[in-house]
Design an enzyme around this catalytic site. Structure first.
Site, PDB file in Angstrom:
ATOM      1  N   ASP A 101       4.037   6.650   2.245  1.00 48.19           N
ATOM      2  CA  ASP A 101       2.846   6.620   3.102  1.00 48.19           C
ATOM      3  C   ASP A 101       2.780   5.240   3.739  1.00 48.19           C
ATOM      4  OD1 ASP A 101       0.526   7.324   4.308  1.00 48.19           O
ATOM      5  OD2 ASP A 101      -0.713   7.285   2.491  1.00 48.19           O
ATOM      6  N   ASP A 108       2.980   9.423   9.846  1.00 49.67           N
ATOM      7  CA  ASP A 108       3.233   8.219   9.043  1.00 49.67           C
ATOM      8  C   ASP A 108       3.366   8.521   7.553  1.00 49.67           C
ATOM      9  OD1 ASP A 108       0.628   8.988   8.634  1.00 49.67           O
ATOM     10  OD2 ASP A 108      -0.169   6.957   8.612  1.00 49.67           O
ATOM     11  N   GLU A 109       3.727   9.727   7.209  1.00 48.45           N
ATOM     12  CA  GLU A 109       3.677  10.124   5.810  1.00 48.45           C
ATOM     13  C   GLU A 109       4.680  11.250   5.568  1.00 48.45           C
ATOM     14  OE1 GLU A 109       0.127  11.953   3.045  1.00 48.45           O
ATOM     15  OE2 GLU A 109      -0.235  11.607   5.157  1.00 48.45           O
TER      16      GLU A 109
END
Lengths: 370, 394
Positions: free
Chosen positions: B11, B105-106
């Site tokens: 993350d 983003d993860e």
């Protein structure tokens, strides 16, 4: 009108005519079957305005001639649910009384003069005449491949293509195509027209005596079929499908270089078993042919895999691997009877062909295997 | 029982804000809020400096500004974030093909099969973190665990720039301490229900029979029962194996212009079709998601005539759903619109009469796909999807 009917003959007739009338319509008379007792027989008529059917029943005793117009579904339910060997139909104004040994139904109907007209064959010029058995074979070998609905071409029907006494029926849904050939008893010149699926489905149900003949008349916008000649003959009229049938001759391959024969039952069993491990996401069955054997494999993600092998006796050509929707193959094998079938292939991205002699040609596009 | 797996959850830390602070040195060390400044604006990301004031993502900008009046509000720059995201995902793919993006983003990474090649999970995680910092000057936090549920919780425990490992033999002790509210999907109401039963941590749920859980929580009971035992069999599914592909957008203010929404939908449909073509997938079902200003959300689906990845086919369906929605239910201003393709056909059926137009269309799509891959998704698009001049470009 008062008629004593053989219940099972009446049940069959009402069932067939019930398949013609509209299932839902704002106009209640379109949901009805019209009964006419005359000249010692009972005539049933129904139409959805696209297709019309006139069916004679001769296993009746007409005690009083007359006409009635009653809802097809109710009449059909009553006749089917009864155990009696005969039923008596009697009209009282627009209602019909249906009496059996221990039963009495009164069904409200409508004024028979409001019934939409159903065409008769009288006075029409016979365009084509053929044996019912031949017609039935041609229909069953093509009808399954017709499209339910399609936007681009007129393929929600079967192409009737006659040249002299040679008749071809062709049906396609854009992914596979079936072509069946037969010979007529009589026919002059050429005809090419598209018959709706519904009309052929009904004709297929009506034809029960393969020896009888079916006469066909065609005028501007309709085709009419007369099955049989006696008091129990049937006349079906149908609008023709408008529009262009696709250029089917272009898609029937002529340069297949791999060829093998099968007993229809053997291939059908193998395909059905391989299809057990396919699903909506992965519908294709992979067929790998070589000189000695055919290996069928399938894979359903998250479910499992299947592999079935068949020994081949007469494979000719290089090995090839091709994917097909298994249903498309079994559909055709269901209608070929006990005949041996020939499969012809070219490449994994080219159509495959299933044949019985020259009478039946079935073209299937493959699926893309990844 | 399946064989033990090693799952990483990576993350990125305050991703959008971190990209802005990297690219704009004047923002470094300052509270930054990413989002559109306006009455209905929502915080997309708050920098760690802003989080100290109680700002967080999904918070209305108005509230965030009250908490931290000196916060600098930066409108989102999607292009920069996508570029950074692409770099990060490329790093993931050096270690395993099993990368499941959860958002820009993860991601989950299943590294079970990579351990022999790359060393321990910890080595892989440290290497990923080092490469992210070296190549993007950003930081990410990593959780390592035997399943997705635990990996995701772990990555959050030592943020930012942290690494948390839950070994299989630590699972029980870990769950025993973990507050019930950490289970994804457990909100305040469910949490209160658990508290009422005397349960405050996930581990304590083990003391309840499945029957009792079912009475209380219905269809979620099975999942709670499993999670309390550290069981989560969900697989890491990479994009190529995805079950659905979607694009959606929340508007800063409710949009009351049907044509505006159509324009956004066309752009989304192009994106969805492009991703389908990239993985050679053909979708059978198209779904439209519409959220109104009051957060009521509806979805409407349709089945395509035949499975497809052509923009035209998907657009016909999407537009049809939208127009039917207006005709049947009446237009209402829209807060969010989204297009989803599902029901992929992995063995697409070829047609007998492929018409000439369709072949031409495929050729056009191949050409535009190449341009998009090279120059980005705004390099070439349908005219109908281009924003009007008086609006900011997305």
């Amino acid at each position: 009108m008062k008629v004593i009917c053989d219940r099972s003959a009446l049940a069959d007739a009402v069932n067939i005519v019930g398949g013609v009338v509209a299932t839902r319509s704002p106009s209640p008379v379109l949901l009805c079957v019209k009964l006419t007792a005359k000249d010692g027989r009972l005539i049933l008529e129904g139409t959805d305005l696209e297709v019309g059917l006139r069916l004679g029943v001769d296993q009746v005793d007409v005690q009083e001639e007359g006409v009635a117009l009653v809802p097809a579904d109710k009449l059909s339910q009553i006749v089917r649910a009864s155990d009696d060997s005969t039923l008596t139909l009697e009209t009282e104004d627009h209602a019909m009384h249906i009496r059996g040994e221990d039963s009495h139904f009164k069904v409200f109907g409508f004024d028979p003069s409001e019934a939409p007209a159903v065409r008769d064959f009288e006075g029409l010029e016979v365009n084509t005449e053929l044996e019912c058995g031949v017609f039935k074979t041609l229909i069953s070998r093509t009808l399954f491949a017709a499209a339910a609905e399609h936007s681009r071409y007129a393929i929600n029907g079967v192409l009737f293509d006659r040249d002299g006494r040679k008749l071809r029926l062709i049906a396609t849904d854009g992914r596979r195509l079936a072509l069946a050939k037969g010979t007529c008893v009589s026919g002059e010149g050429t005809v090419r027209t598209i018959i709706p699926v519904k009309a052929l489905t009904l004709i297929n149900k009506i034809i029960d005596d393969p020896e009888a003949t079916v006469k066909i008349a065609i005028d501007e916008s309709q085709i009419l079929f007369k099955v049989g000649d006696g008091p129990d003959s049937a006349v079906l009229s149908s609008n023709l499908v408008e529009g262009a049938f696709p250029p089917f001759e272009d898609v029937i391959p002529k340069d297949q270089d791999k060829r093998v024969s099968f007993e229809a039952g053997v291939l059908s069993s193998a395909i059905r078993r391989a299809a057990l491990l396919t699903n909506e996401e992965s519908k294709g069955v992979r067929l790998s042919f070589n000189e000695h054997k055919l290996t069928l494999t399938s894979r359903a993600p998250e479910m499992g895999e299947a592999e079935i092998q068949i020994d081949l006796k007469d494979y000719s050509g290089d090995p090839v691997e091709i994917g097909f929707n298994p249903g498309f193959i079994t559909d055709a094998l269901k209608v070929v009877g006990n005949n041996d079938v020939i499969i012809e292939l070219k490449a994994s991205n080219k159509p495959g062909v299933i044949k019985i002699g020259t009478d039946f040609t079935y073209v299937i596009m493959p699926v893309n295997l990844q | 029982m399946n064989q033990p797996r090693t799952i990483l959850h990576v993350d990125m830390d305050a991703f959008f804000a971190a990209v802005e602070q990297r690219d704009h040195p004047e923002l470094r060390g300052k509270p930054v809020l990413i989002g559109h400044d306006g009455p209905r604006g929502v915080v997309a990301t708050a920098s760690y400096e802003a989080r100290k004031f109680g700002c967080h993502s999904a918070q209305p900008i108005v509230i965030a500004k009250r908490r931290c009046p000196e916060a600098i509000i930066v409108p989102p720059n999607g292009k920069a974030y996508r570029q950074a995201s692409k770099q990060v995902f490329e790093i993931f793919e050096r270690f395993t093909p099993l990368v499941q993006p959860l958002s820009i983003d993860e991601a989950f990474l299943d590294v079970t099969g990579s351990l022999r090649l790359h060393g321990s999970a910890e080595t892989i995680a440290q290497e990923i973190r080092r490469l992210i910092t070296d190549e993007t000057q950003l930081t990410g936090s990593v959780g390592i665990a035997p399943n997705k549920f635990l990996a995701k919780i772990a990555s959050d425990l030592d943020k930012p720039d942290g690494l948390t490992i839950i070994q299989p033999d630590q699972v029980e002790a870990f769950l025993h301490e973990l507050p019930i509210g950490k289970i994804p999907g457990v909100g305040p109401a469910t949490e209160r229900k658990f508290h009422h039963l005397g349960i405050t941590t996930i581990g304590q749920t083990r003391s309840l029979d499945l029957d009792v859980l079912q009475q209380q929580f219905g269809s979620s009971a099975q999942r709670y029962w499993e999670l309390s035992r550290g069981i989560d069999e969900r697989q890491v599914v990479s994009d190529g194996e995805a079950k659905s592909i979607s694009h959606e957008q929340t508007f800063g203010v409710d949009v009351a212009e049907p044509d505006e929404i159509r324009r956004v939908m066309l752009g989304q449909t192009e994106q969805v079709a492009w991703r389908l073509r990239k993985y050679d997938l053909h979708a059978r079902t198209l779904t439209l998601k519409i959220r109104y200003g009051d957060f009521e959300t509806i979805t409407r689906s349709t089945t395509l005539q035949s499975p497809s990845n052509h923009t035209d086919d998907l657009w016909t369906s999407a537009k049809g759903l939208f127009d039917t929605w207006i005709a049947k239910e009446g237009f209402k201003p829209v807060r969010l619109i989204g297009v989803t393709a599902t029901q992929f056909d992995q063995t697409p059926q070829m047609g007998l009469f492929e018409d000439e137009n369709r072949d031409k269309q495929s050729a056009v799509e191949q050409a535009t796909d190449t341009i998009v891959e090279k120059f980005g998704k705004h390099a070439i698009r349908r005219a109908g999807a281009i924003p009007r001049d008086n609006e900011p470009r997305p």
